[in-house]
Scaffold this motif. Structure first.
Motif, PDB file in Angstrom:
ATOM      1  N   SER A  30       0.817  -1.233   0.000  1.00  0.00           N
ATOM      2  CA  SER A  30       0.000   0.000   0.000  1.00  0.00           C
ATOM      3  C   SER A  30       0.840   1.269   0.000  1.00  0.00           C
ATOM      4  O   SER A  30       0.555   2.192  -0.774  1.00  0.00           O
ATOM      5  N   PRO A  31       1.864   1.371   0.871  1.00  0.00           N
ATOM      6  CA  PRO A  31       2.657   2.597   0.879  1.00  0.00           C
ATOM      7  C   PRO A  31       3.336   2.910  -0.453  1.00  0.00           C
ATOM      8  O   PRO A  31       3.599   4.073  -0.758  1.00  0.00           O
ATOM      9  N   ARG A  34       1.279   5.194  -2.364  1.00  0.00           N
ATOM     10  CA  ARG A  34       1.154   6.526  -1.766  1.00  0.00           C
ATOM     11  C   ARG A  34       2.386   7.381  -2.037  1.00  0.00           C
ATOM     12  O   ARG A  34       2.413   8.550  -1.690  1.00  0.00           O
ATOM     13  N   ASN A  35       3.415   6.771  -2.593  1.00  0.00           N
ATOM     14  CA  ASN A  35       4.696   7.459  -2.793  1.00  0.00           C
ATOM     15  C   ASN A  35       5.143   7.332  -4.248  1.00  0.00           C
ATOM     16  O   ASN A  35       6.256   6.906  -4.528  1.00  0.00           O
ATOM     17  N   ASN A  39       2.248  10.524  -9.376  1.00  0.00           N
ATOM     18  CA  ASN A  39       1.198   9.508  -9.537  1.00  0.00           C
ATOM     19  C   ASN A  39       1.403   8.636 -10.778  1.00  0.00           C
ATOM     20  O   ASN A  39       0.457   8.049 -11.297  1.00  0.00           O
ATOM     21  N   GLU A  57      -7.520   3.257  -4.977  1.00  0.00           N
ATOM     22  CA  GLU A  57      -8.198   2.739  -3.794  1.00  0.00           C
ATOM     23  C   GLU A  57      -7.327   1.657  -3.175  1.00  0.00           C
ATOM     24  O   GLU A  57      -6.964   0.692  -3.854  1.00  0.00           O
ATOM     25  N   LEU A  58      -7.017   1.837  -1.905  1.00  0.00           N
ATOM     26  CA  LEU A  58      -6.210   0.871  -1.168  1.00  0.00           C
ATOM     27  C   LEU A  58      -7.088   0.307  -0.061  1.00  0.00           C
ATOM     28  O   LEU A  58      -7.196   0.878   1.023  1.00  0.00           O
TER      29      LEU A  58
END
Length: 144
Positions: A30-31, A34-35, A39, A57-58
Motif C-alpha cells: 500500500s505505501p 502513496r509514494n 502519480n 483505492e487501497l
C-alpha cells in the motif's frame, strides 16, 4: 519503504510466492502507491508505457486505480499498436499481488514498476526517445 528495501527485509517467499498473506502484502505494498512519482508508474502488458494513476483505492483486500495513458515506451514492433488511447482500470487482490525482481505482478499477467525514482528516470529516457535504455531498466530486466 521502497522495492529495494522490501527485497532486503523479506524472504523471497513472503512477498514473491504466487499467493501470500493478504494482510502482510497490503501493509507493505500500500505505501508504494502513496509514494509515486507524480502519480505515475511504468506498466507492461502487451505494450510497455508510463501511466498516471487516478482514483487509487487501497482497501484491506485489494487495490484498484484508473490508468491514464501517458507515454508509450516504443519497442518498434506490432505490440506498440496496443497502447490504449483511453483510460482503463487496473487492480488486484493483495493475496495475488507479488513482488518479482523490481516489479509488482498480479495473477493476471501485467507488470507494474512503481518506484518513484525509477519511474522518473524512465520518463526522462522516453522523452529523450531512448526507448531501449528505458526498457533495460524495466521490462528487459524483468525478462532476464
Amino acid at each position: 519503504m521502497n522495492i529495494q528495501e522490501l527485497t532486503e527485509k523479506y524472504t523471497n517467499g513472503e512477498l514473491s510466492d504466487q499467493t501470500g498473506d493478504p494482510e502482510l502484502r497490503c501493509k507493505e505494498f500500500s505505501p508504494l502507491f502513496r509514494n509515486l512519482y507524480e502519480n505515475k508508474v511504468v506498466y507492461h502488458e502487451r505494450f510497455t508505457c508510463i501511466v498516471k494513476l487516478e482514483n487509487i483505492e487501497l482497501l484491506p483486500d485489494r487495490f484498484s486505480a484508473k490508468a491514464i495513458p501517458h507515454l508509450l515506451i516504443e519497442k518498434g514492433n506490432k505490440m506498440d499498436s496496443f497502447f490504449p488511447k483511453k483510460p482503463w482500470s487496473i487492480g488486484s487482490n493483495w493475496e495475488y499481488l507479488r513482488l518479482s525482481k523490481s516489479a509488482l505482478v498480479p495473477y493476471s499477467g501485467w507488470l507494474l514498476w512503481c518506484d518513484p525514482e525509477l519511474t522518473r528516470r524512465v520518463e526522462v529516457l522516453v522523452l529523450e526517445k531512448k526507448f531501449r535504455e528505458a526498457l533495460d531498466l524495466t521490462f528487459n530486466l524483468f525478462k532476464r
